[in-house]
Enzyme design. Sequence first.
Site, PDB file in Angstrom:
ATOM      1  N   ASP A 319       0.858  -1.176   0.000  1.00  0.00           N
ATOM      2  CA  ASP A 319       0.000   0.000   0.000  1.00  0.00           C
ATOM      3  C   ASP A 319       0.901   1.235   0.000  1.00  0.00           C
ATOM      4  O   ASP A 319       2.137   1.146   0.006  1.00  0.00           O
ATOM      5  CB  ASP A 319      -0.986  -0.034   1.183  1.00  0.00           C
ATOM      6  CG  ASP A 319      -2.211   0.849   0.920  1.00  0.00           C
ATOM      7  OD1 ASP A 319      -2.160   1.703   0.013  1.00  0.00           O
ATOM      8  OD2 ASP A 319      -3.213   0.694   1.628  1.00  0.00           O
TER       9      ASP A 319
HETATM   10  C1  BGC Z   1      -5.194   3.067   0.348  1.00  0.00           C
HETATM   11  C2  BGC Z   1      -5.485   1.997  -0.670  1.00  0.00           C
HETATM   12  C3  BGC Z   1      -5.445   2.578  -2.067  1.00  0.00           C
HETATM   13  C4  BGC Z   1      -4.095   3.228  -2.286  1.00  0.00           C
HETATM   14  C5  BGC Z   1      -3.930   3.802  -3.676  1.00  0.00           C
HETATM   15  C6  BGC Z   1      -3.951   3.845  -0.001  1.00  0.00           C
HETATM   16  O1  BGC Z   1      -3.785   4.934   0.831  1.00  0.00           O
HETATM   17  O2  BGC Z   1      -5.057   2.464   1.615  1.00  0.00           O
HETATM   18  O3  BGC Z   1      -6.738   1.413  -0.400  1.00  0.00           O
HETATM   19  O4  BGC Z   1      -5.687   1.570  -3.000  1.00  0.00           O
HETATM   20  O5  BGC Z   1      -3.954   4.280  -1.341  1.00  0.00           O
HETATM   21  O6  BGC Z   1      -4.663   4.942  -3.840  1.00  0.00           O
END
Ligand code: BGC
Length: 761
Positions: A319
């Site tokens: 993430d």
């Molecule tokens: C979130 C994810 C998301 C990613 C990309 C992160 O901060 O936890 O769910 O897919 O950002 O935007």
Amino acid sequence: MRRYIITILGLLIVSCNSETNTTTTSNQPASQTTSKEDSELDKKVASLLSEMTLEEKVGQMTQITLDVVTKGDDQYSSSLPYRLDSALVHKAIHTYKVGSVLNTPGIPLSKEDWYKTIKVFQDEAAKTPRQIPIIYGIDAIHGVNYTTGATLFPQQIGLAATFNPILVKEAARISAYETRASSIPWNFSPVLGLGRNPLWPRLWETFGEDVYLGKTMGVAMVEGYQGKVGDLTTVASCMKHYLGYSVPLSGKDRTPAWIPERELRQYFLPAFKAAIDAGSITLMINSGDINGVPVHASKFLLTDVLRDELGFKGLAVTDWSDINYLHTRHKVAPTIKDAIRMSVNAGIDMSMVPHDFQFSELLVELVNEGSVAMERINSAVSRILKVKMQLGLFENPVTDPKDYPDFGSAKFAQVSKNAALESITLLKNKNTILPLAEGTKILVTGATANSMRPLNGGWSYNWQGSEADVYAKNMNTVAEAFMKKGNAVFQQGVTFDGKNDAIDAAVRAAKQSDVVLLCLGENSYTETPGNTHSIMMPDTHVALAKALAKTGKKIILVLLEGRPVIFNEIEPLVDAVFMGYLPGNYGADALVDLVYGAENPSGKLPINYPKYPHSLVNYNHKHSDNISLPNYYESDYDQQYEFGEGLSYTTFQYSDLEVSAEEMTENETIKVKVKVTNTGNRKGKESVLMFVSDLYASITPEVRALKGYQKIELAKGASQNVTFEITKESLSFVNAALETVAEPGDFEISIGNLVKKIKLN
Ligand code: BGC
């Protein structure tokens, strides 16, 4: 800090029971490639990999955010109007050989602008020695929500409330189509964590609190997104956030979770296991830590469980910035370089870095020093290349919006509206005040009454959903939808900024009306900015409800919110309650149809709705969660509304519950049959839920747990037999030795208010 710049028609029966999910029609999951196709791909991957340099390999493992290569002050922002910076694109693709890009420049783009943007990357990638296309990823979590004009659906929590996996699969299929129409092949969805902590600001991104519902809905969504992988109207799904992200102890996003392995296995693994078996080809990792170990550094979870046990062969992406956080936030890595070593060795394949190129540089060093083995790099890169090949990116690096004529079409809008209609949940209807007679004079008021933000929630047009009123200005807010219907007036009453100076005007308008539609809940938020110190309804909102109640007018409360806002103080003052969740762009139109009875509500709660802030208990709680003996004071289990509740304008009677046998062995199956009759005076849909209770077990048993559901539609006076199967799996739990077992003994099967006992020998 980040990104701060700026029914299915004709549906009759939907079944979900134990291992049989009728949305899957063959043994081969639709989204998986056949073993022949698979081994051919593996050969191609191996041959390409054998030609690649180390720098090319670590480049493939690098994912940057779009801001890094746009014109703007720095790599954290893009100036508007948005423009790519060709020198930076060149640096990313040629110098660092970046394999993936994600996200928006802070605003939604038209599908044509997405096409132009992604084509720039792919044209550059085509000039590199290996000509490996980049893979662009996006959070298209309720439709392709970063593309203007796209069809936005209810958020996942609302989709769960439909108890209709066919509809959910259809919504996902449309989202995939519109994502590809935006030239993007990879969707960071669905969320497969369970929403078991109502404080958590991402509860609405889940399918609710139940294991079985989450698992079956997750499979439906994966199948809808992926279809047959490689078809240019489908996308790669991304199961997230593996594992145990959804239950931080404090309820605040990305704070520590404490989850015994037994519970991880019983509650949190099954949805991932089912989605892997359904063929999901990518996965995103939990940003948080469990039991003191950040998941991004857990070889146990990322390799031993995910690969060796669950058999996941696809691509695991970190993430946002989560490798860096091992150093800066979690403090398990003394340097960023240590963080990269730990995480790559634990089993990540791609790093959502996303702001710089340090990951690539340091990973090259780590491999050259022997701290990360080349085999680890090769396995990561093989998975990335394979996903790119599965998606057809080598042949079609960019898809052209012109080939997607149904984008934003009326037929897609209708599916979104159907989903809203089937999700919005009627929780109270005192003296059957609803449906309202045509011509009833309505006052629409409250903080969520006249904005598209609380209808869509976060991840809508921008990260926080804060610009929904701009980009969805052609859609109806609740106030607009009711005023268009006629006989409605709007008064703001209260807002989200604590002001209460408009309450008097709302009260005056209420006096001139027959009924008040009081719209409360939450404004849009996403992730950590949605953390809250309290889930109590704000004082000003309570004050508005009380002032309106004094007029003696009937009040219909509409809750538009991502997590349950506790409103026990005013619940006795309102005559009807609709839980709308975050129903999307057509939610207000759906609400008009439900309030006036053009449509009949059929949503059911996918979570417990708490009554008190210190009684946050899931429906499948333990017996000792309810100590209601005299003198145990406030120890009882008392919810505002329970999981599975949801009213209709008709009535359904359950009768003739039968089981095909009263005893079974582990290898046998018992058939369960119940007759459902529409005893009211209009057609309606009903989700029939089957719960199982293990009466005594070696681990304290849950009071009951969902093990099957079916949504049926019955004409007035009609009856239908609904059948389920009880298998070993329906009776199983994870024991102290971490084995999934069904222990011999007595079980109760309950459907509605009917109960049958069976015995496992
Ligand atoms: C979130 C994810 C998301 C990613 C990309 C992160 O901060 O936890 O769910 O897919 O950002 O935007």
